[in-house]
Design an enzyme around this catalytic site. Structure first.
Site, mmCIF file in Angstrom:
data_model
loop_
_atom_site.group_PDB
_atom_site.id
_atom_site.type_symbol
_atom_site.label_atom_id
_atom_site.label_comp_id
_atom_site.label_asym_id
_atom_site.label_seq_id
_atom_site.Cartn_x
_atom_site.Cartn_y
_atom_site.Cartn_z
ATOM 1 N N GLY A 1 2.318 1.969 10.759
ATOM 2 C CA GLY A 1 3.250 3.092 10.631
ATOM 3 C C GLY A 1 3.917 3.479 11.939
ATOM 4 O O GLY A 1 4.530 4.541 12.031
ATOM 5 N N GLU B 1 -6.811 4.410 7.837
ATOM 6 C CA GLU B 1 -6.635 5.844 7.586
ATOM 7 C C GLU B 1 -7.882 6.437 6.948
ATOM 8 O O GLU B 1 -8.220 7.603 7.174
ATOM 9 C CB GLU B 1 -5.374 6.076 6.725
ATOM 10 N N ASN C 1 0.864 -1.182 0.000
ATOM 11 C CA ASN C 1 0.000 0.000 0.000
ATOM 12 C C ASN C 1 0.902 1.234 0.000
ATOM 13 O O ASN C 1 1.505 1.564 1.023
ATOM 14 C CB ASN C 1 -0.894 -0.032 1.255
ATOM 15 N N TRP C 2 0.993 1.895 -1.145
ATOM 16 C CA TRP C 2 1.923 3.024 -1.259
ATOM 17 C C TRP C 2 1.349 4.311 -0.674
ATOM 18 O O TRP C 2 2.040 5.330 -0.633
ATOM 19 C CB TRP C 2 2.300 3.244 -2.725
ATOM 20 N N LYS C 3 0.089 4.303 -0.291
ATOM 21 C CA LYS C 3 -0.552 5.479 0.318
ATOM 22 C C LYS C 3 -0.335 6.728 -0.550
ATOM 23 O O LYS C 3 -0.335 6.633 -1.769
ATOM 24 C CB LYS C 3 -0.037 5.688 1.747
ATOM 25 N N SER D 1 3.324 -2.441 10.308
ATOM 26 C CA SER D 1 4.780 -2.430 10.473
ATOM 27 C C SER D 1 5.437 -3.762 10.102
ATOM 28 O O SER D 1 6.380 -4.191 10.774
ATOM 29 C CB SER D 1 5.149 -2.004 11.900
ATOM 30 N N HIS E 1 -9.452 0.940 4.764
ATOM 31 C CA HIS E 1 -8.168 1.110 5.477
ATOM 32 C C HIS E 1 -8.391 2.012 6.689
ATOM 33 O O HIS E 1 -9.196 2.949 6.637
ATOM 34 C CB HIS E 1 -7.130 1.712 4.527
ATOM 35 N N GLU F 1 -5.455 -5.333 10.464
ATOM 36 C CA GLU F 1 -4.445 -4.301 10.681
ATOM 37 C C GLU F 1 -4.731 -3.578 11.995
ATOM 38 O O GLU F 1 -5.529 -2.629 12.021
ATOM 39 C CB GLU F 1 -4.474 -3.288 9.545
ATOM 40 N N GLY G 1 2.837 -1.264 4.319
ATOM 41 C CA GLY G 1 2.885 0.157 3.975
ATOM 42 C C GLY G 1 4.327 0.590 3.733
ATOM 43 O O GLY G 1 4.880 0.416 2.648
ATOM 44 N N GLY G 2 4.967 1.117 4.777
ATOM 45 C CA GLY G 2 6.305 1.708 4.655
ATOM 46 C C GLY G 2 7.312 0.838 3.902
ATOM 47 O O GLY G 2 8.029 1.326 3.020
HETATM 48 C C1 PEP Z 1 -0.728 -0.103 5.893
HETATM 49 O O1 PEP Z 1 -0.695 1.004 5.411
HETATM 50 O O2 PEP Z 1 -1.675 -0.839 5.615
HETATM 51 C C2 PEP Z 1 0.360 -0.515 6.781
HETATM 52 C C3 PEP Z 1 0.276 -1.678 7.351
HETATM 53 O O3 PEP Z 1 1.422 0.365 6.954
HETATM 54 P P1 PEP Z 1 2.837 0.056 7.669
HETATM 55 O O4 PEP Z 1 3.338 -1.257 7.082
HETATM 56 O O5 PEP Z 1 3.707 1.189 7.313
HETATM 57 O O6 PEP Z 1 2.581 -0.089 9.133
#
Ligand code: PEP
Length: 263
Positions: A177, A101, A13-15, A217, A99, A171, A238-239
């Site tokens: 994050g 967010e 997920n590049w957000k 994470s 998600h 999640e 994500g990251g």
């Molecule tokens: C996400 O955005 O779904 C996520 C899990 O981010 P991160 O891996 O950065 O925690």
């Protein structure tokens, strides 16, 4: 249920990151690194603006395309929204829905998630439905209540055939994050709870076929211990998906965890 082999899904997920040229460069690098993979479904979810270019970049590769959101209507006076037929047209096979967010900053509710899931399915897009509790909810002992409302609300009214096109992603909001990951036992406990909810709502057979990803994470260093858990079927990242090398390493971990599960 014993003996079921779900194909793990690793989705990036590049957000709100990457211009079109950056997205194509990342995809091109990733494509080379995961070219030999045949046992894990690899998905990238760039921002809307880069979908079409990334779709071209992954043509005839083993990488699939996801959008990060979708609107529930197909067309009309809904300024700023993007519909399921448009995402299909841009080359998407999947779409992330609900998600945390989007729930936290954009007013997404279980109801709107459910409408979006139905719109996606109507256009042959596979929803990746995100569910997860906040830290205060976990600390107040409400994890299962929250997960139950996200899962049952998100999939309300779906047939077993519809559900089989869905992916769920657990999640925990406190792990997204933040660098804090759920322990493998914490993840397995919630994944097993989700599979139990699907068993109650459908059947053990249907539940055993649904892929439940973990997100929060996930990094190359912790991916393997999470993915060997019996109900953890890959990761939503994500990251660590913003760099080809770290994302490809997570894919490698999924491949080897799966091989270990098969032995
Ligand atoms: C996400 O955005 O779904 C996520 C899990 O981010 P991160 O891996 O950065 O925690």
């Amino acid at each position: 249920m014993e003996g079921i082999m779900r194909i793990p899904i690793i989705a990036g997920n590049w957000k709100l990151n990457k211009t079109i040229s950056e997205a194509v460069a990342l995809t091109t690098a990733l494509k080379a690194l995961v070219a030999d993979n045949t046992s894990v479904e690899v998905i990238v979810a760039p921002p809307f603006t880069a979908l079409s270019a990334v779709s071209d970049a992954i043509a005839s590769s083993n990488i699939r395309l996801a959008a990060q959101d979708v609107y529930s209507e197909d067309s009309g006076a809904f300024t700023g929204e993007v519909s399921a037929p448009m995402l299909k047209d841009a080359g998407c096979d999947y779409v992330i829905i609900g998600h945390s967010e989007r729930r936290q900053y954009f007013g997404e509710t279980n109801d709107s998630v459910n409408q979006k899931v139905k719109a996606a399915l109507a256009h042959d897009l596979k929803p990746i439905i995100c569910v997860g509790e906040q830290l205060e909810e976990r600390e107040a002992g409400q994890t299962e209540t929250v997960i139950k409302s996200h899962v049952t609300g998100g999939i309300a009214g779906l047939s077993a055939a519809d559900l089989s096109s869905c992916v769920l992603a657990y999640e925990p909001v406190w792990a997204i994050g933040t660098g804090k990951t759920a322990t493998p036992d914490q993840a397995q406990e919630v994944h097993n709870f989700i599979r139990g909810l699907l068993t109650e709502a459908y059947s053990a057979e249907v539940a055993s076929q649904i892929c439940i990803q973990y997100g929060g994470s996930v990094k190359p260093e912790n991916a393997a211990e999470l993915m060997v858990q019996p109900d953890v079927d890959g990761a939503l990242v994500g990251g660590a998906s913003l760099e080809a090398e770290s994302f490809a390493k997570i894919v490698e971990m999924a491949v080897s965890s799966q091989l270990r599960g098969w032995l």
